[in-house]
Design a protein around this motif. Structure first.
Motif, PDB file in Angstrom:
ATOM      1  N   VAL A  13       0.776  -1.475  -0.089  1.00 39.36           N
ATOM      2  CA  VAL A  13      -0.012  -0.175   0.167  1.00 39.36           C
ATOM      3  C   VAL A  13       1.056   1.107   0.158  1.00 39.36           C
ATOM      4  O   VAL A  13       0.526   2.323  -0.468  1.00 39.36           O
ATOM      5  CB  VAL A  13      -1.357  -0.114   1.277  1.00 39.36           C
TER       6      VAL A  13
ATOM      7  N   TYR B 154       2.110   2.057  -3.537  1.00 40.97           N
ATOM      8  CA  TYR B 154       0.716   2.418  -4.788  1.00 40.97           C
ATOM      9  C   TYR B 154       0.869   3.659  -4.101  1.00 40.97           C
ATOM     10  O   TYR B 154       0.234   4.392  -5.356  1.00 40.97           O
ATOM     11  CB  TYR B 154       0.265   1.473  -4.171  1.00 40.97           C
TER      12      TYR B 154
ATOM     13  N   PRO C 205     -11.428   6.179  11.669  1.00 47.11           N
ATOM     14  CA  PRO C 205     -11.409   5.339  10.406  1.00 47.11           C
ATOM     15  C   PRO C 205     -13.019   4.415  10.297  1.00 47.11           C
ATOM     16  O   PRO C 205     -13.267   4.918   9.747  1.00 47.11           O
ATOM     17  CB  PRO C 205     -11.936   4.409  12.350  1.00 47.11           C
TER      18      PRO C 205
ATOM     19  N   ILE D 283     -12.707   6.839   6.763  1.00 45.31           N
ATOM     20  CA  ILE D 283     -12.382   6.193   5.961  1.00 45.31           C
ATOM     21  C   ILE D 283     -13.403   5.079   5.299  1.00 45.31           C
ATOM     22  O   ILE D 283     -12.512   4.311   4.525  1.00 45.31           O
ATOM     23  CB  ILE D 283     -10.659   5.575   6.520  1.00 45.31           C
TER      24      ILE D 283
ATOM     25  N   VAL E 144     -13.966   4.418   1.951  1.00 38.01           N
ATOM     26  CA  VAL E 144     -13.378   2.529   1.221  1.00 38.01           C
ATOM     27  C   VAL E 144     -14.907   1.822   1.101  1.00 38.01           C
ATOM     28  O   VAL E 144     -14.587   1.197   0.091  1.00 38.01           O
ATOM     29  CB  VAL E 144     -12.973   2.018   2.282  1.00 38.01           C
TER      30      VAL E 144
ATOM     31  N   ILE F 172     -11.538   1.597  -2.817  1.00 40.81           N
ATOM     32  CA  ILE F 172     -10.725   1.767  -2.157  1.00 40.81           C
ATOM     33  C   ILE F 172      -9.821   3.186  -3.148  1.00 40.81           C
ATOM     34  O   ILE F 172      -9.649   2.387  -4.526  1.00 40.81           O
ATOM     35  CB  ILE F 172     -10.106   0.611  -2.693  1.00 40.81           C
TER      36      ILE F 172
ATOM     37  N   MET G 118      -5.141   5.212   0.255  1.00 46.27           N
ATOM     38  CA  MET G 118      -3.193   4.692   0.104  1.00 46.27           C
ATOM     39  C   MET G 118      -2.353   6.202   0.752  1.00 46.27           C
ATOM     40  O   MET G 118      -1.433   5.636   1.216  1.00 46.27           O
ATOM     41  CB  MET G 118      -2.855   4.515  -0.914  1.00 46.27           C
TER      42      MET G 118
ATOM     43  N   ILE H 131      -3.503   8.421   2.860  1.00 42.67           N
ATOM     44  CA  ILE H 131      -3.320   8.994   4.252  1.00 42.67           C
ATOM     45  C   ILE H 131      -3.155   7.143   5.040  1.00 42.67           C
ATOM     46  O   ILE H 131      -2.355   7.677   6.100  1.00 42.67           O
ATOM     47  CB  ILE H 131      -5.024   8.789   4.382  1.00 42.67           C
ATOM     48  N   SER H 132      -3.111   6.096   4.750  1.00 44.12           N
ATOM     49  CA  SER H 132      -2.784   4.727   5.271  1.00 44.12           C
ATOM     50  C   SER H 132      -1.092   5.385   5.344  1.00 44.12           C
ATOM     51  O   SER H 132      -0.571   4.821   7.061  1.00 44.12           O
ATOM     52  CB  SER H 132      -3.239   4.055   4.537  1.00 44.12           C
TER      53      SER H 132
ATOM     54  N   LEU I  56      -0.246   7.936   7.841  1.00 43.22           N
ATOM     55  CA  LEU I  56      -1.030   7.387   9.673  1.00 43.22           C
ATOM     56  C   LEU I  56      -0.016   5.669  10.082  1.00 43.22           C
ATOM     57  O   LEU I  56       1.072   6.474  10.985  1.00 43.22           O
ATOM     58  CB  LEU I  56      -2.137   6.690   9.487  1.00 43.22           C
ATOM     59  N   LEU I  57       0.734   5.438   8.488  1.00 41.51           N
ATOM     60  CA  LEU I  57       1.470   4.792   8.785  1.00 41.51           C
ATOM     61  C   LEU I  57       2.994   5.517   9.579  1.00 41.51           C
ATOM     62  O   LEU I  57       3.752   4.888  10.332  1.00 41.51           O
ATOM     63  CB  LEU I  57       1.811   3.490   7.914  1.00 41.51           C
TER      64      LEU I  57
ATOM     65  N   VAL J  84      -1.037   0.546  13.184  1.00 43.82           N
ATOM     66  CA  VAL J  84      -1.630   1.013  11.907  1.00 43.82           C
ATOM     67  C   VAL J  84      -3.118   0.752  12.165  1.00 43.82           C
ATOM     68  O   VAL J  84      -2.869  -0.238  12.194  1.00 43.82           O
ATOM     69  CB  VAL J  84      -1.267   0.281  10.908  1.00 43.82           C
ATOM     70  N   ASN J  85      -4.306   1.624  11.831  1.00 47.82           N
ATOM     71  CA  ASN J  85      -5.280   1.083  11.861  1.00 47.82           C
ATOM     72  C   ASN J  85      -5.941   0.358  11.411  1.00 47.82           C
ATOM     73  O   ASN J  85      -5.473  -0.892  10.645  1.00 47.82           O
ATOM     74  CB  ASN J  85      -6.281   2.669  10.974  1.00 47.82           C
TER      75      ASN J  85
ATOM     76  N   LEU K 115      -8.653  -1.098   9.493  1.00 44.94           N
ATOM     77  CA  LEU K 115      -8.965  -0.673   8.919  1.00 44.94           C
ATOM     78  C   LEU K 115      -8.604  -0.655   7.358  1.00 44.94           C
ATOM     79  O   LEU K 115      -8.587  -1.754   7.015  1.00 44.94           O
ATOM     80  CB  LEU K 115     -10.648   0.172   9.390  1.00 44.94           C
ATOM     81  N   ILE K 116      -7.419  -0.236   8.413  1.00 44.42           N
ATOM     82  CA  ILE K 116      -6.144   0.354   6.769  1.00 44.42           C
ATOM     83  C   ILE K 116      -5.068  -0.948   6.677  1.00 44.42           C
ATOM     84  O   ILE K 116      -5.117  -1.546   5.371  1.00 44.42           O
ATOM     85  CB  ILE K 116      -5.451   1.663   7.576  1.00 44.42           C
TER      86      ILE K 116
ATOM     87  N   VAL L 294      -8.381  -2.883   4.491  1.00 41.64           N
ATOM     88  CA  VAL L 294      -8.637  -3.040   3.364  1.00 41.64           C
ATOM     89  C   VAL L 294      -6.831  -2.653   2.525  1.00 41.64           C
ATOM     90  O   VAL L 294      -7.355  -3.376   1.604  1.00 41.64           O
ATOM     91  CB  VAL L 294      -8.359  -0.811   3.216  1.00 41.64           C
ATOM     92  N   SER L 295      -5.488  -3.113   3.176  1.00 34.00           N
ATOM     93  CA  SER L 295      -4.462  -3.333   2.483  1.00 34.00           C
ATOM     94  C   SER L 295      -4.441  -5.073   1.994  1.00 34.00           C
ATOM     95  O   SER L 295      -4.113  -5.103   1.017  1.00 34.00           O
ATOM     96  CB  SER L 295      -3.817  -3.026   3.269  1.00 34.00           C
TER      97      SER L 295
ATOM     98  N   PHE M 259      -6.473  -5.430  -0.777  1.00 41.48           N
ATOM     99  CA  PHE M 259      -5.869  -4.985  -1.760  1.00 41.48           C
ATOM    100  C   PHE M 259      -4.764  -5.606  -2.754  1.00 41.48           C
ATOM    101  O   PHE M 259      -4.897  -5.292  -3.703  1.00 41.48           O
ATOM    102  CB  PHE M 259      -5.243  -3.041  -1.326  1.00 41.48           C
TER     103      PHE M 259
ATOM    104  N   LEU N  28     -14.906  -6.497   4.563  1.00 46.77           N
ATOM    105  CA  LEU N  28     -14.150  -6.249   3.523  1.00 46.77           C
ATOM    106  C   LEU N  28     -13.833  -7.203   3.134  1.00 46.77           C
ATOM    107  O   LEU N  28     -13.758  -7.144   1.099  1.00 46.77           O
ATOM    108  CB  LEU N  28     -13.290  -5.555   3.966  1.00 46.77           C
TER     109      LEU N  28
END
Lengths: 272, 309
Positions: A35, A38, A229, A232, A236, A240, A245, A247-248, A251-252, B136-137, B139-140, B143-144, B147, B252
């Motif tokens: 992610v 990308y 959350p 997002i 989502v 997606i 991605m 934002i993710s 956050l990471l 890491v959240n 939800l993320i 989603v990852s 993906f 999801l």
């Protein structure tokens, strides 16, 4: 077959455990790495790679959704810090009573109460909290999220704190009290500093749980109030998109930074 | 669970005996008002009559539980038959959560053990590596995962490019995708308590076993495992319980065919078409089931402790 002597020599290592650990790390990191890569994609499509670009990062800050995401991020962090602080304080006091308070009649009941949010599935807590606020006529908003998070975070803070306290021998405090420290001093000067690694990991766990929470928040939030959350998730649901991605990935970055800070804090604490 | 908390560490002492009521008061108050009272209120709501725009009418009714277990036909005149739809949704949830727990244990235990037996200076670094993704959240991460595993996603692209497969492997919207998602969601909850337990474990016990010609796997099973059992149980509970009622991974990654309890309950409260008493009843049934499982486990633990002691 190894002889008893060589077996004793590497008694701690088991074949295959290292491989398992590496598989574990691979599964944990692969989705995040992909992610992140990308998020720098120049393409509007998430499937094809069209070269490096910061386009989607700009979109997060000045794009059509930027205000929504900024407000959500602010709510998320305020709630997580407040809820984790409250939950950690409550859990530390409770752990002291549970581990250092002798045997008493309500001990098992208290432990059951503290673990209740862990035993009750999160979706049930969410439903119950929604019904409760609805029944007493409490308007849903940021405050309802904060209250729900605080209660829900208590056991997550409590577990590492009480585990740590059980590992600390009582003799340190006894020694201090033999040297005329009173109970409060024994607590604040001896037990609390020894407890710090447990308290820090309790706080971190509570903070994560609050920041992470989607289900309870989704139920008890008022109309128009969003945390990251829920914002997002709403986005989502329509597919997606590359800005998610970006934002993710940010956050990471924030997460890695925070864990790194806490890592060095606990490390400096150990070398003292 | 109380037994688990009391064992595995130093015994309970009574240094702060006099102040324990005050020390416990904040926890009692917060949890009674914000968890116990709401759960009680939910029980009450499950016996009320539904209001069609969400919410309830204060009139006693068993309709919610009746709808869950029985099918009375369109007009309620036929003899009641067992309604399997919701029971099967529950069964699938238990199965999925159990599979995710086993997957987490199989990968999490060796990982936790491996980390706990590293030299002391490098352990925090390993724990750090395990915890980063968890920061890491959720939800993320879900989603990852979606993906990555999509039919046209990077995982399938890679396998096709290196010539391992010709057509994409269909993973998303399968049971396995949900299990993988749940495993991915809660793995650190498995690793961290086991790691803490193994780290406290006194390895001279293993050495003694080896001196008495126990093989390594016997030592692991007979000496180490009983000693770190509270950590393993804590890990399993911390993975199983949230998995049972999880919403994001099935929603999801699972799609409509892999509907779990979480989605069933959520549906009753979101939007205006919901049925609050039915949602409350489904929640009650889920909670009762989880509590029964935990109770059985706690009983067995207490019995095992007695036998050993």
């Amino acid at each position: 077959m190894a002889t008893a002597k060589t077996a004793k020599f590497d008694i701690k290592s088991y074949r295959g455990f290292k491989a398992m650990t590496l598989i574990c790390l691979f599964v944990l990191y692969a989705p995040l790495v992909v992610v992140t890569i990308y998020s720098f994609n120049a393409s509007n499509s998430i499937t094809t790679w069209e070269g490096f670009s910061l386009h989607w990062y700009a979109d997060v800050f000045i794009g059509p959704d930027s205000d929504k995401f900024k407000a959500a991020a602010f709510n998320s962090f305020v709630i997580a810090i407040t809820a984790a602080t409250l939950a950690t304080s409550i859990a530390t006091l409770a752990a002291t009573a549970m581990v250092r308070g002798g045997k008493f009649r309500l001990r098992t009941v208290s432990f059951g109460l503290i673990s209740l949010p862990l035993m009750v599935p999160e979706i049930v807590t969410a439903v119950a909290t929604l019904i409760f606020f609805n029944a007493i006529g409490f308007d849903r908003g940021i405050l309802t999220i904060l209250l729900a998070h605080t209660a829900f975070c208590i056991p997550f803070a409590y577990l590492p704190i009480s585990a740590r306290m059980q590992g600390i021998e009582d003799s340190y405090e006894q020694a201090a009290m033999d040297l005329y420290a009173n109970r409060r001093q024994a607590f604040t000067r001896i037990l609390l500093p020894l407890m710090m690694p447990g308290i820090i990991s309790g706080f971190i766990l509570a903070f994560i749980v609050s920041l992470d929470d989607f289900i309870i928040t989704n139920f008890v939030k008022g109309a128009g109030v969003e945390t990251l959350p829920t914002a997002i998730f709403g986005s989502v649901k329509q597919g997606i998109k590359p800005n998610i991605m970006a934002i993710s990935t940010m956050l990471l970055g924030v997460s890695v930074l925070m864990v790194t800070i806490s890592y060095f804090v606990s490390k400096s604490d150990n070398t003292k | 669970m109380a037994a688990g908390a009391a064992s595995g560490g130093s015994a309970v002492t009574d240094t702060y005996k006099e102040s324990r009521t005050w020390l416990l008061m904040p926890a009692w108050l917060t949890l009674s008002i914000l968890v116990l009272a709401p759960v009680t209120m939910m029980l009450v709501y499950s016996f009320l009559t539904k209001e069609f725009r969400g919410g309830v009418i204060w009139e006693f009714s068993l309709a919610a539980y009746d709808q869950f277990f029985f099918d009375r036909g369109l007009f309620g005149d036929e003899a009641p038959k067992v309604e399997w739809t919701y029971i099967l949704i529950f069964w699938r949830s238990i199965w999925q959560a159990g599979a995710a727990t086993i997957l987490s244990l199989v990968i999490g235990f060796p990982t936790a053990y491996f980390i706990a037996t590293r030299p002391e200076q490098s352990r925090p670094l390993w724990v750090f590596l395990i915890t980063i993704p968890y920061w890491v959240n959720l939800l993320i991460r879900t989603v990852s995962m979606k993906f990555l595993l999509r039919d046209q996603g990077p995982f399938n692209d890679l396998l096709i490019n290196i010539g391992l497969i010709d057509t994409p492997i269909h993973i998303i919207n399968t049971n396995f995708a949900v299990q993988l998602g749940l495993f991915y969601s809660y793995l650190p909850f498995m690793v961290l308590p086991i790691y803490a337990a193994v780290e406290r474990y006194n390895f001279t016990l293993s050495e003694a076993a080896a001196d008495l010609y126990a093989s390594k796997w016997v030592t692991l099973r007979r000496i180490l495992l009983p000693a770190v059992k509270p950590g393993v149980i804590a890990g399993c509970i911390l993975v199983f319980v949230p998995s049972m009622g999880s919403f994001l991974a099935p929603d999801l990654l699972g799609g409509a065919k892999n509907f779990m309890i979480g989605s069933l309950i959520e549906e009753q409260f979101k939007g205006n078409a919901g049925n609050w008493p039915f949602g409350a009843a489904a929640s009650m049934i889920l909670m009762t089931m989880v509590l029964i499982i935990l109770l059985i486990y706690a009983r067995q633990q207490a019995r095992a402790d007695k036998v050993e002691g």
